[in-house]
Motif scaffolding. Structure first.
Motif, mmCIF file in Angstrom:
data_model
loop_
_atom_site.group_PDB
_atom_site.id
_atom_site.type_symbol
_atom_site.label_atom_id
_atom_site.label_comp_id
_atom_site.label_asym_id
_atom_site.label_seq_id
_atom_site.Cartn_x
_atom_site.Cartn_y
_atom_site.Cartn_z
ATOM 1 N N TRP A 1 0.940 8.993 -4.166
ATOM 2 C CA TRP A 1 1.958 8.055 -3.789
ATOM 3 C C TRP A 1 1.574 6.617 -4.277
ATOM 4 C CZ3 TRP A 1 1.013 4.490 0.522
ATOM 5 C CH2 TRP A 1 2.004 3.551 0.771
ATOM 6 N N GLN A 2 0.477 6.299 -3.861
ATOM 7 C CA GLN A 2 -0.080 4.810 -4.445
ATOM 8 C C GLN A 2 -0.041 4.699 -5.893
ATOM 9 O OE1 GLN A 2 -3.907 3.592 -2.861
ATOM 10 N NE2 GLN A 2 -3.656 1.561 -3.227
ATOM 11 N N GLU A 3 -0.598 5.668 -6.701
ATOM 12 C CA GLU A 3 -0.530 5.437 -8.026
ATOM 13 C C GLU A 3 0.813 5.491 -8.766
ATOM 14 O OE1 GLU A 3 -2.986 9.073 -9.013
ATOM 15 O OE2 GLU A 3 -5.032 7.983 -8.624
ATOM 16 N N THR A 4 1.746 6.323 -8.163
ATOM 17 C CA THR A 4 3.226 6.393 -8.457
ATOM 18 C C THR A 4 3.956 4.942 -8.389
ATOM 19 O OG1 THR A 4 3.423 8.553 -8.069
ATOM 20 C CG2 THR A 4 5.440 7.424 -8.086
ATOM 21 N N LEU A 5 3.477 4.275 -7.296
ATOM 22 C CA LEU A 5 4.167 2.870 -6.778
ATOM 23 C C LEU A 5 3.579 2.013 -7.903
ATOM 24 C CD1 LEU A 5 4.247 2.973 -3.014
ATOM 25 C CD2 LEU A 5 6.068 2.859 -4.517
ATOM 26 N N GLU A 6 2.169 2.132 -8.126
ATOM 27 C CA GLU A 6 1.544 1.223 -8.864
ATOM 28 C C GLU A 6 1.934 1.166 -10.516
ATOM 29 O OE1 GLU A 6 -2.568 1.438 -7.686
ATOM 30 O OE2 GLU A 6 -1.986 0.156 -5.936
ATOM 31 N N ARG A 7 2.216 2.402 -10.983
ATOM 32 C CA ARG A 7 2.724 2.578 -12.248
ATOM 33 C C ARG A 7 4.137 2.066 -12.460
ATOM 34 N NH1 ARG A 7 0.929 7.916 -12.178
ATOM 35 N NH2 ARG A 7 3.104 8.741 -11.473
#
Length: 142
Positions: free
Chosen positions: A19-25
């Motif tokens: 979830w965090q990686e997707t948001l940061e991308r």
């Protein structure tokens, strides 16, 4: 608010990082200081160490409030019931002068309770899981 559910700690850890990686991308940044986790279990004493993708542990809380409703890690709403009872007592104190006035008819006092105090007491109760103890605590306030 976002709810991420999982049956086990490893899968939850993976989902949080994903979830965090997707948001940061997509250009968003997750504020770990504002992020909280809550484990929902009957015992209410489960502790998990969920890490965000940079290694910081996400704070775990015992109860959570969203849209002015509070739930606890035991899955109950005891805190919400107590909050409603306290709010109803507050409303009752606002009209105490009228309720205690012996010159005012009981019919008027009952009407006042029905339109001002009772709605505060029962607001949101339709979404609570009811048990006999909770029902009794609400009945005692009537």
């Amino acid at each position: 608010m976002l709810v991420i559910t999982s049956e086990n700690e490893e899968d939850l850890q993976w989902r949080v990082v994903k979830w965090q990686e997707t948001l940061e991308r997509r250009g968003f940044k997750v504020n770990v200081d504002e992020t909280e986790t809550m484990v929902n279990s009957k015992e209410g004493n489960d502790r998990l160490a969920i890490h965000e993708n940079r290694g910081s542990i996400i704070n775990q809380v015992g109860q959570f409030t969203c849209l002015n409703s509070t739930i606890s890690q035991e899955g109950g709403c005891k805190a919400e019931v107590e909050k409603r009872i306290k709010a109803a007592w507050g409303k009752g104190r606002e009209v105490a002068e009228v309720v205690c006035d012996k010159k005012i008819q009981i019919k008027i006092k009952v009407k006042l309770y029905r339109i001002q105090t009772r709605p505060v007491l029962i607001y949101g109760t339709g979404t609570w899981a009811q048990n006999e103890k909770r029902k009794q605590s609400l009945k005692e306030q009537r």
